[in-house]
Design an enzyme around this catalytic site. Structure first.
Site, mmCIF file in Angstrom:
data_model
loop_
_atom_site.group_PDB
_atom_site.id
_atom_site.type_symbol
_atom_site.label_atom_id
_atom_site.label_comp_id
_atom_site.label_asym_id
_atom_site.label_seq_id
_atom_site.Cartn_x
_atom_site.Cartn_y
_atom_site.Cartn_z
ATOM 1 N N TYR A 128 -32.321 59.075 0.556
ATOM 2 C CA TYR A 128 -32.944 60.370 1.598
ATOM 3 C C TYR A 128 -32.850 59.745 3.039
ATOM 4 C CZ TYR A 128 -36.352 62.338 4.661
ATOM 5 O OH TYR A 128 -37.036 63.210 5.883
ATOM 6 N N ALA A 129 -33.581 58.439 3.316
ATOM 7 C CA ALA A 129 -33.630 57.968 4.462
ATOM 8 C C ALA A 129 -32.249 57.702 5.148
ATOM 9 C CB ALA A 129 -34.474 56.461 4.627
#
Length: 184
Positions: free
Chosen positions: A140-141
């Protein structure tokens, strides 16, 4: 200005729309409602659909004379991103590229991107600052980090003006369920 807010997981449009409207902007919302709720849009101009749908983007831009885009569309569940990284890269990165192509084709050159402070490395006390090293710790990051690079490169190659905001928990949920993420 007429602002298009694009989203799918953030349920961001209602509080953000209030702020923009208070400052005199007109808000248009594009959301696939995968985690948002239709009632948060209220009486604003609303399109239900995917930010990568080029026909829909062309329709939204042509019908509304959009001046800028606020990009809040992303899958955001970190553990899920670890289990399904390709889904996250396809959604968060791939669909952003499609959105940018639609913006370029329709002469929209300003975007505010909802990034994440999760792209920073934490120190031994689990703290981050704007001076912290950039080291995304999940798929996600990493998608947020990659989109920042894409925006940088697109801005260098075109008339695009892009700004990324890196923060944790931008809205949260309202205890009365009037705003915020609504996952059932």
């Amino acid at each position: 200005a007429r602002i298009l807010i694009v989203e799918d997981e953030a349920s961001f449009s209602d509080p953000l729309s209030w702020l923009l409207e208070r400052e005199g902007h007109e808000v248009v919302v594009l959301d696939d409602l995968s985690a948002g709720r239709r009632e948060f849009v209220r009486d604003r101009t609303f399109y239900e659909g995917d930010i990568a749908d080029q026909d829909l983007l062309d329709r939204v831009f042509s019908e509304n004379q959009i001046d800028a885009v606020v990009h809040c569309a992303a899958k955001i569940i970190v553990p899920e991103s670890v289990d399904e990284p390709l889904t996250y890269y396809g959604n968060n990165v791939g669909k952003t590229v499609a959105l940018l192509k639609g913006m370029e084709r329709n002469g929209v050159h300003r975007i505010l991107f909802s990034s994440s402070a999760s792209i920073y490395a934490t120190d031994e006390e689990f703290k981050v600052t704007e001076e912290s090293a950039l080291d995304p710790g999940s798929p996600y990051a990493t998608t947020k980090f990659m989109v920042e690079f894409i925006l940088r490169d697109a801005a260098h190659a075109s008339d695009l003006k892009a700004l990324s905001l890196r923060y944790f928990n931008p809205i949260g949920s309202d205890p009365k369920l009037r705003t915020g993420q609504q996952i059932e």
